[in-house]
Enzyme design. Structure first.
Site, mmCIF file in Angstrom:
data_model
loop_
_atom_site.group_PDB
_atom_site.id
_atom_site.type_symbol
_atom_site.label_atom_id
_atom_site.label_comp_id
_atom_site.label_asym_id
_atom_site.label_seq_id
_atom_site.Cartn_x
_atom_site.Cartn_y
_atom_site.Cartn_z
ATOM 1 N N ASP A 32 0.857 -1.175 0.000
ATOM 2 C CA ASP A 32 0.000 0.000 0.000
ATOM 3 C C ASP A 32 0.899 1.232 0.000
ATOM 4 O O ASP A 32 2.005 1.213 0.545
ATOM 5 C CB ASP A 32 -0.891 -0.034 1.249
ATOM 6 C CG ASP A 32 -1.939 1.056 1.256
ATOM 7 O OD1 ASP A 32 -1.982 1.848 0.301
ATOM 8 O OD2 ASP A 32 -2.711 1.119 2.225
ATOM 9 N N ASP A 65 -1.811 8.300 -2.717
ATOM 10 C CA ASP A 65 -3.134 8.894 -2.876
ATOM 11 C C ASP A 65 -3.462 9.790 -1.696
ATOM 12 O O ASP A 65 -2.772 9.776 -0.676
ATOM 13 C CB ASP A 65 -4.205 7.808 -3.041
ATOM 14 C CG ASP A 65 -4.243 6.850 -1.858
ATOM 15 O OD1 ASP A 65 -3.179 6.626 -1.236
ATOM 16 O OD2 ASP A 65 -5.313 6.315 -1.540
ATOM 17 N N ASP A 108 -8.080 -7.534 0.753
ATOM 18 C CA ASP A 108 -7.241 -7.651 1.948
ATOM 19 C C ASP A 108 -7.979 -7.004 3.099
ATOM 20 O O ASP A 108 -8.838 -6.140 2.900
ATOM 21 C CB ASP A 108 -5.894 -6.940 1.763
ATOM 22 C CG ASP A 108 -6.009 -5.446 2.055
ATOM 23 O OD1 ASP A 108 -5.632 -5.019 3.162
ATOM 24 O OD2 ASP A 108 -6.521 -4.697 1.199
ATOM 25 N N CYS A 118 -13.910 -27.141 8.310
ATOM 26 C CA CYS A 118 -12.607 -26.547 8.037
ATOM 27 C C CYS A 118 -11.494 -27.547 8.330
ATOM 28 O O CYS A 118 -11.543 -28.266 9.321
ATOM 29 C CB CYS A 118 -12.417 -25.288 8.890
ATOM 30 S SG CYS A 118 -10.803 -24.481 8.677
ATOM 31 N N CYS A 177 -8.169 -26.565 8.646
ATOM 32 C CA CYS A 177 -6.951 -25.862 9.045
ATOM 33 C C CYS A 177 -6.329 -26.518 10.279
ATOM 34 O O CYS A 177 -6.954 -27.344 10.953
ATOM 35 C CB CYS A 177 -7.246 -24.382 9.313
ATOM 36 S SG CYS A 177 -8.045 -24.038 10.901
ATOM 37 N N CYS A 214 -8.509 -26.281 13.458
ATOM 38 C CA CYS A 214 -9.700 -27.129 13.490
ATOM 39 C C CYS A 214 -9.358 -28.617 13.503
ATOM 40 O O CYS A 214 -10.135 -29.432 14.008
ATOM 41 C CB CYS A 214 -10.602 -26.795 12.311
ATOM 42 S SG CYS A 214 -11.334 -25.144 12.429
ATOM 43 N N HIS A 230 -7.144 -19.872 11.790
ATOM 44 C CA HIS A 230 -8.445 -20.317 11.288
ATOM 45 C C HIS A 230 -9.147 -19.233 10.481
ATOM 46 O O HIS A 230 -9.641 -19.494 9.373
ATOM 47 C CB HIS A 230 -9.362 -20.766 12.424
ATOM 48 C CG HIS A 230 -10.770 -20.917 11.942
ATOM 49 N ND1 HIS A 230 -11.170 -21.980 11.172
ATOM 50 C CD2 HIS A 230 -11.839 -20.082 12.055
ATOM 51 C CE1 HIS A 230 -12.445 -21.816 10.830
ATOM 52 N NE2 HIS A 230 -12.867 -20.678 11.350
#
Length: 377
Positions: free
Chosen positions: A92, A146, A273, A311, A313, A316, A342
């Site tokens: 950014d 910006d 994001d 899930c 992951c 989990c 997670h």
């Protein structure tokens, strides 16, 4: 070399599955990018980011410029080497952070004077300097400096900020061309222009037309999802998308709720994001296929089920809601780590589900199924 290739478009809406080629490798879109503001995703290691399928992440020019500083990053060979993580990073421009974190700032036609939020020291950003800073950082995707405005912004303030933003984008493009001259195409960083205009559709359209004429590698939608209504957000976004070329990626800056990701992907956004998944994790909130909930609630004290049965992951697969509830109430750091893993995995998998839905030609049906599961409707 084709840097952005659309692989499939949905027959009923503007959602598309594509691949963005960066100098650090390919990024499949739609994509959710974890936020590594200061060169780290809070409470999550690079190993865990790799395991959950992170394809690209976001870092911030303002923060990295102040700390650790550009000389340190140059010493280590850029941010990727400093982090020991090789995936593409989008930086950014720092415009929002200058606006939101600096108590003393002065925006002029040439740039912005501000004081560091760390030690109060004076600094000066120009469109050209921000390009040079990102060159030192070595990110794969750069953005133009910006001008951000408060929300709600008057039309006059939004128009004045947009005029500067468009002017600065021209200067940034010139400097970017100078800095990257002679670099082989596959090793060249990408430049994204930031489309501003607050909630005013005509200003968004003007910004989009200007940015399209400037012809960067992609487009970032800035200044939305900052407190305006959902209707205002979508109206302003649609006004911008109408005037942006369809053969380049569109990135919605700072958007992170799963329902918003689905809504914006439906009308043509490719990249997202947000700090939401890790910030909410530190506050004990889990995002799951059956909706969001707070792990500290009494109902989970003796719950031996995983955080989200759908899930896969690390969190989990290995830990119960009851254990996570205990960790959070005991203020153990591990709670933030596991919940962050997670939540990030959940949003990254939402992006994968969107791509799969586009490839299957059923985006709207998949979105409806998501909403029914997430909101219980």
């Amino acid at each position: 070399m084709e840097r952005f290739k659309i692989l499939k478009t949905d027959p009923e809406c503007a959602a598309r599955a594509a691949v963005l080629q960066t100098r650090r490798g390919a990024v499949n879109t739609q994509v959710f990018m974890p936020v590594a503001t200061q060169g780290t995703v809070k409470a999550v290691s690079q190993r865990d980011l790799a395991e959950i399928g992170t394809e690209c992440m976001l870092s911030n020019t303002y923060h990295l410029y102040l700390r650790p500083g550009l000389k340190t990053l140059e010493h280590f060979g850029g941010l990727n080497a400093f982090m020991n993580h090789n995936i593409p990073v989008l930086t950014d421009s720092g415009g929002f952070q200058v606006y939101s974190l600096s108590k003393l700032r002065k925006v002029t036609e040439n740039g912005v004077h501000f004081s560091s939020h760390i030690d109060g020291s004076p600094h000066y950003f120009t469109p050209e300097k921000v390009i040079d800073f990102q060159n030192s950082i070595g990110s794969a995707i750069w953005t133009c400096l910006d001008v951000c405005v408060k929300n709600p912004a008057t039309r006059k303030d939004a128009a004045e900020a947009l005029k500067k933003t468009m002017n600065w984008a021209k200067r940034a493009k010139v400097r970017f061309t100078e800095v990257t001259e002679g670099i082989e195409e596959e090793k060249r960083p990408l430049l994204f222009g930031i489309v501003q205009g607050s909630i005013y559709p005509d200003l968004r359209a003007e910004a989009a037309r200007h940015m399209a004429d400037l012809n960067p590698d992609g487009f970032a939608i800035g200044g939305l999802s900052v407190g305006e209504s959902k209707e205002q957000m979508l109206e302003a976004l649609a006004a911008a998308l109408e005037h942006l070329p369809k053969n380049k990626p569109v990135y919605f800056m700072g958007l992170g709720t799963p329902e918003d990701l689905w809504d914006c992907a439906e009308i043509g956004v490719d990249m997202f994001d947000c700090v939401l998944p890790t910030r909410n994790a530190r506050n004990g909130q889990a995002l799951t296929s059956a909706g969001k909930f707070y792990i500290k609630n009494a109902a989970y004290k003796n719950d031996d089920s995983p955080l989200d049965p759908k899930c896969g992951c690390y969190c989990c697969r290995n830990y119960s809601r009851g254990y996570l509830s205990h960790l959070y109430k005991a203020r153990e750091i591990l709670a933030s780590e596991l919940l962050s893993i997670h939540n990030l995995s959940f949003l990254i998998n939402q992006a994968k589900a969107m791509r799969a839905a586009v490839n299957a030609g059923c985006f709207r049906q998949a979105k409806k199924a998501f909403r029914e599961s997430y909101f219980g409707k």
